[in-house]
Design a protein around this motif. Structure first.
Motif, PDB file in Angstrom:
ATOM      1  N   CYS A 165       0.862  -1.192   0.000  1.00 18.31           N
ATOM      2  CA  CYS A 165       0.000   0.000   0.000  1.00 18.31           C
ATOM      3  C   CYS A 165       0.892   1.233   0.000  1.00 18.31           C
ATOM      4  O   CYS A 165       0.942   2.006   0.967  1.00 18.31           O
ATOM      5  N   THR A 166       1.612   1.405  -1.067  1.00 16.52           N
ATOM      6  CA  THR A 166       2.605   2.458  -1.196  1.00 16.52           C
ATOM      7  C   THR A 166       2.661   2.911  -2.640  1.00 16.52           C
ATOM      8  O   THR A 166       2.040   2.309  -3.527  1.00 16.52           O
ATOM      9  N   GLY A 167       3.401   3.980  -2.904  1.00 12.01           N
ATOM     10  CA  GLY A 167       3.574   4.433  -4.280  1.00 12.01           C
ATOM     11  C   GLY A 167       2.286   4.910  -4.922  1.00 12.01           C
ATOM     12  O   GLY A 167       1.475   5.592  -4.301  1.00 12.01           O
ATOM     13  N   SER A 168       2.057   4.497  -6.159  1.00  9.21           N
ATOM     14  CA  SER A 168       0.927   5.006  -6.943  1.00  9.21           C
ATOM     15  C   SER A 168      -0.424   4.656  -6.336  1.00  9.21           C
ATOM     16  O   SER A 168      -1.350   5.474  -6.377  1.00  9.21           O
ATOM     17  N   VAL A 169      -0.569   3.458  -5.750  1.00  8.62           N
ATOM     18  CA  VAL A 169      -1.874   3.078  -5.207  1.00  8.62           C
ATOM     19  C   VAL A 169      -2.211   3.847  -3.932  1.00  8.62           C
ATOM     20  O   VAL A 169      -3.376   3.909  -3.526  1.00  8.62           O
ATOM     21  N   ASN A 170      -1.192   4.422  -3.286  1.00  8.11           N
ATOM     22  CA  ASN A 170      -1.426   5.199  -2.064  1.00  8.11           C
ATOM     23  C   ASN A 170      -1.296   6.696  -2.316  1.00  8.11           C
ATOM     24  O   ASN A 170      -1.012   7.473  -1.404  1.00  8.11           O
ATOM     25  N   THR A 171      -1.514   7.120  -3.554  1.00 11.04           N
ATOM     26  CA  THR A 171      -1.375   8.532  -3.905  1.00 11.04           C
ATOM     27  C   THR A 171      -2.678   9.066  -4.483  1.00 11.04           C
ATOM     28  O   THR A 171      -3.301   8.420  -5.321  1.00 11.04           O
ATOM     29  N   VAL A 172      -3.080  10.235  -4.017  1.00 13.92           N
ATOM     30  CA  VAL A 172      -4.245  10.921  -4.550  1.00 13.92           C
ATOM     31  C   VAL A 172      -3.859  12.376  -4.802  1.00 13.92           C
ATOM     32  O   VAL A 172      -3.089  12.963  -4.031  1.00 13.92           O
ATOM     33  N   MET A 173      -4.341  12.943  -5.866  1.00  9.91           N
ATOM     34  CA  MET A 173      -4.024  14.330  -6.207  1.00  9.91           C
ATOM     35  C   MET A 173      -5.068  15.274  -5.613  1.00  9.91           C
ATOM     36  O   MET A 173      -6.266  15.050  -5.735  1.00  9.91           O
ATOM     37  N   LYS A 174      -4.588  16.333  -4.956  1.00 11.81           N
ATOM     38  CA  LYS A 174      -5.451  17.378  -4.408  1.00 11.81           C
ATOM     39  C   LYS A 174      -4.909  18.725  -4.859  1.00 11.81           C
ATOM     40  O   LYS A 174      -3.821  19.116  -4.439  1.00 11.81           O
ATOM     41  N   GLU A 175      -5.651  19.379  -5.735  1.00 12.89           N
ATOM     42  CA  GLU A 175      -5.250  20.686  -6.261  1.00 12.89           C
ATOM     43  C   GLU A 175      -3.834  20.631  -6.838  1.00 12.89           C
ATOM     44  O   GLU A 175      -3.019  21.521  -6.610  1.00 12.89           O
ATOM     45  N   GLY A 176      -3.564  19.571  -7.573  1.00 14.11           N
ATOM     46  CA  GLY A 176      -2.285  19.435  -8.240  1.00 14.11           C
ATOM     47  C   GLY A 176      -1.139  18.953  -7.379  1.00 14.11           C
ATOM     48  O   GLY A 176      -0.001  18.857  -7.844  1.00 14.11           O
ATOM     49  N   VAL A 177      -1.426  18.618  -6.102  1.00 13.05           N
ATOM     50  CA  VAL A 177      -0.388  18.167  -5.168  1.00 13.05           C
ATOM     51  C   VAL A 177      -0.644  16.705  -4.809  1.00 13.05           C
ATOM     52  O   VAL A 177      -1.760  16.345  -4.417  1.00 13.05           O
ATOM     53  N   PRO A 178       0.369  15.829  -4.948  1.00 13.56           N
ATOM     54  CA  PRO A 178       0.184  14.428  -4.543  1.00 13.56           C
ATOM     55  C   PRO A 178       0.136  14.295  -3.027  1.00 13.56           C
ATOM     56  O   PRO A 178       0.964  14.854  -2.316  1.00 13.56           O
ATOM     57  N   TRP A 179      -0.850  13.549  -2.524  1.00 12.82           N
ATOM     58  CA  TRP A 179      -1.034  13.297  -1.098  1.00 12.82           C
ATOM     59  C   TRP A 179      -1.093  11.788  -0.850  1.00 12.82           C
ATOM     60  O   TRP A 179      -1.550  11.036  -1.706  1.00 12.82           O
ATOM     61  N   PRO A 180      -0.683  11.338   0.318  1.00  8.72           N
ATOM     62  CA  PRO A 180      -0.907   9.934   0.683  1.00  8.72           C
ATOM     63  C   PRO A 180      -2.399   9.695   0.934  1.00  8.72           C
ATOM     64  O   PRO A 180      -3.076  10.540   1.529  1.00  8.72           O
ATOM     65  N   ARG A 181      -2.887   8.551   0.492  1.00  8.31           N
ATOM     66  CA  ARG A 181      -4.268   8.190   0.799  1.00  8.31           C
ATOM     67  C   ARG A 181      -4.409   7.836   2.274  1.00  8.31           C
ATOM     68  O   ARG A 181      -5.383   8.213   2.928  1.00  8.31           O
ATOM     69  N   VAL A 182      -3.470   7.077   2.781  1.00  7.62           N
ATOM     70  CA  VAL A 182      -3.472   6.713   4.203  1.00  7.62           C
ATOM     71  C   VAL A 182      -2.091   6.980   4.783  1.00  7.62           C
ATOM     72  O   VAL A 182      -1.088   6.989   4.066  1.00  7.62           O
ATOM     73  N   TYR A 183      -2.058   7.183   6.089  1.00  8.02           N
ATOM     74  CA  TYR A 183      -0.801   7.512   6.781  1.00  8.02           C
ATOM     75  C   TYR A 183      -0.321   6.399   7.711  1.00  8.02           C
ATOM     76  O   TYR A 183       0.711   6.550   8.352  1.00  8.02           O
ATOM     77  N   GLY A 184      -1.059   5.315   7.784  1.00  7.53           N
ATOM     78  CA  GLY A 184      -0.618   4.259   8.675  1.00  7.53           C
ATOM     79  C   GLY A 184      -1.633   3.148   8.792  1.00  7.53           C
ATOM     80  O   GLY A 184      -2.658   3.119   8.100  1.00  7.53           O
ATOM     81  N   GLY A 185      -1.328   2.209   9.666  1.00  5.57           N
ATOM     82  CA  GLY A 185      -2.214   1.072   9.863  1.00  5.57           C
ATOM     83  C   GLY A 185      -1.648   0.142  10.913  1.00  5.57           C
ATOM     84  O   GLY A 185      -0.734   0.495  11.665  1.00  5.57           O
ATOM     85  N   GLY A 186      -2.186  -1.057  10.941  1.00  7.87           N
ATOM     86  CA  GLY A 186      -1.754  -2.002  11.958  1.00  7.87           C
ATOM     87  C   GLY A 186      -2.047  -3.427  11.566  1.00  7.87           C
ATOM     88  O   GLY A 186      -2.478  -3.722  10.454  1.00  7.87           O
ATOM     89  N   VAL A 187      -1.832  -4.320  12.529  1.00  7.12           N
ATOM     90  CA  VAL A 187      -2.032  -5.739  12.291  1.00  7.12           C
ATOM     91  C   VAL A 187      -2.643  -6.377  13.527  1.00  7.12           C
ATOM     92  O   VAL A 187      -2.282  -6.045  14.661  1.00  7.12           O
ATOM     93  N   ASP A 188      -3.597  -7.264  13.308  1.00 10.72           N
ATOM     94  CA  ASP A 188      -4.205  -8.039  14.386  1.00 10.72           C
ATOM     95  C   ASP A 188      -3.217  -9.142  14.776  1.00 10.72           C
ATOM     96  O   ASP A 188      -2.794  -9.941  13.927  1.00 10.72           O
ATOM     97  N   VAL A 189      -2.855  -9.184  16.051  1.00  8.33           N
ATOM     98  CA  VAL A 189      -1.815 -10.112  16.489  1.00  8.33           C
ATOM     99  C   VAL A 189      -2.242 -11.565  16.304  1.00  8.33           C
ATOM    100  O   VAL A 189      -1.435 -12.416  15.915  1.00  8.33           O
ATOM    101  N   SER A 190      -3.493 -11.877  16.544  1.00  5.07           N
ATOM    102  CA  SER A 190      -3.958 -13.262  16.484  1.00  5.07           C
ATOM    103  C   SER A 190      -4.159 -13.754  15.057  1.00  5.07           C
ATOM    104  O   SER A 190      -3.746 -14.867  14.708  1.00  5.07           O
TER     105      SER A 190
END
Length: 340
Positions: A165-190
């Motif tokens: 979930c990085t690079g092009s798939v995690n990029t969205v354009m806002k007023e001509g500026v590339p932004w990350p779609r998400v800034y983080g996440g996690g994992v279920d231990v079990s």
């Protein structure tokens, strides 16, 4: 020495630009995670939060249900899970230094009890998930991704890249500026389920942990003691910026300009986070005396009711050792936060 993507063994250099065009299953799985609602994680959910240049290794049966991290713009949150035991490491990487990923893999291996000189190294199998990083103007994210792909190909273990979930798939354009779609996440231990997330609680002592980035030779640091179920911060020192009190008065625009590598796309609390670091510098100019007296670790135990991590009282003492590290002049670049 195997890196698998969509069932294919990768044995040569893989350009990041081809990651989601050549491997459509990887792209589909990554987009599936990105398109789900972002999980809002509260402290009461028994979550272990990992900060920038930190790592934690957990396993089913530990006293936490999930591990996560956020505030990653160009940074990468990397999740490494042993497919046989469920032992899982999560690291927040902020540069293309190979040793950081090697540290993550070693910490997971050590938790499994596998020694570096045994034949078990050839049987290690990991699933790998990457969250964070986007198509930034300076290609910082791309350099980190390229490092990860290259290092995995050079190790003896078998790595299967499940999510990117990085690079092009995690990029969205806002007023001509590339932004990350998400800034983080996690994992279920079990279960090992990976999700995008925002965390209401980044504790404990996020300001102290952030200042470790400015200690001499700061590298990836394991903060979790699985046997005691506690967070452990080992002693470190930092240089105090002489005009820290003046930075507290600076406007957000000034702080973003001089303390960020991606000032246009920082999360809303970035500037307040920086000011908190300056306040900690002012209140504790000699951390080896006030924060780590006698060279003691800061040890935190999770409160079962609130979910927050509480500093154990025996870690606090009036008598401490003198900070013996050399004091060097501060510059603006010393405080440029890399958790972008």
């Amino acid at each position: 020495m195997v890196l698998l993507i969509d069932g294919h063994s990768i044995s040569s250099t893989l350009p990041v630009s081809q990651l989601h065009t050549k491997y459509q299953l990887l792209k589909a799985n990554s987009l599936s995670v990105l398109n789900r609602p972002v999980k809002l994680v509260e402290a009461s959910e028994k979550c272990l939060y990992v900060g920038q240049r930190e790592v934690a290794v957990v396993a089913p049966g530990d006293n936490v249900n999930m591990v996560g991290s956020e505030d990653a713009t160009t940074c990468h949150v990397v999740i490494l899970r042993d497919v046989h035991t469920g032992v899982t490491g999560l690291a927040h990487l902020d540069n293309e230094e190979p040793n950081d990923f090697l540290t993550l893999e070693r910490e997971v291996r050590d938790r499994k009890g596998v020694k570096q000189v045994t034949r078990e190294l050839d049987t290690l199998e990991y699933s790998v998930s990457i969250l964070g990083g986007y198509e930034d103007e300076n290609s910082t994210s791309e350099e980190i991704t390229e490092m990860l792909l290259a290092v995995m190909q050079g190790l003896k273990a078998r790595f299967t890249l499940q999510l990117a979930c990085t690079g092009s798939v995690n990029t969205v354009m806002k007023e001509g500026v590339p932004w990350p779609r998400v800034y983080g996440g996690g994992v279920d231990v079990s279960t090992g389920e990976v999700f995008t997330a925002k965390f209401s609680y980044h504790g404990p002592d996020t300001d102290i942990r952030s200042l470790r980035l400015h200690s001499p030779g700061a590298s990836l640091n394991n903060i979790y003691d699985p046997y005691g179920g506690k967070i452990v911060l080992k002693p470190f020192s930092y240089r105090v910026m002489p005009d820290a009190h003046l930075w507290l008065k600076k406007a957000d625009s000034f702080i973003l300009k001089y303390c960020s590598t991606s000032p246009l796309v920082e999360p809303p609390d970035f500037c307040e986070h920086i000011r908190a670091n300056f306040r900690r510098m002012i209140s504790d100019p000699r951390p080896m005396e006030s924060l780590f007296p006698g060279g003691r670790n800061r040890v935190y135990e999770r409160n079962e009711i609130t979910g927050q991590w509480i500093l154990e009282l025996e870690c606090i003492s009036e008598n401490g050792s003198k900070n013996s590290s050399e004091s060097k002049p501060w510059g603006v670049n010393d405080f440029r936060m890399q958790f972008n």
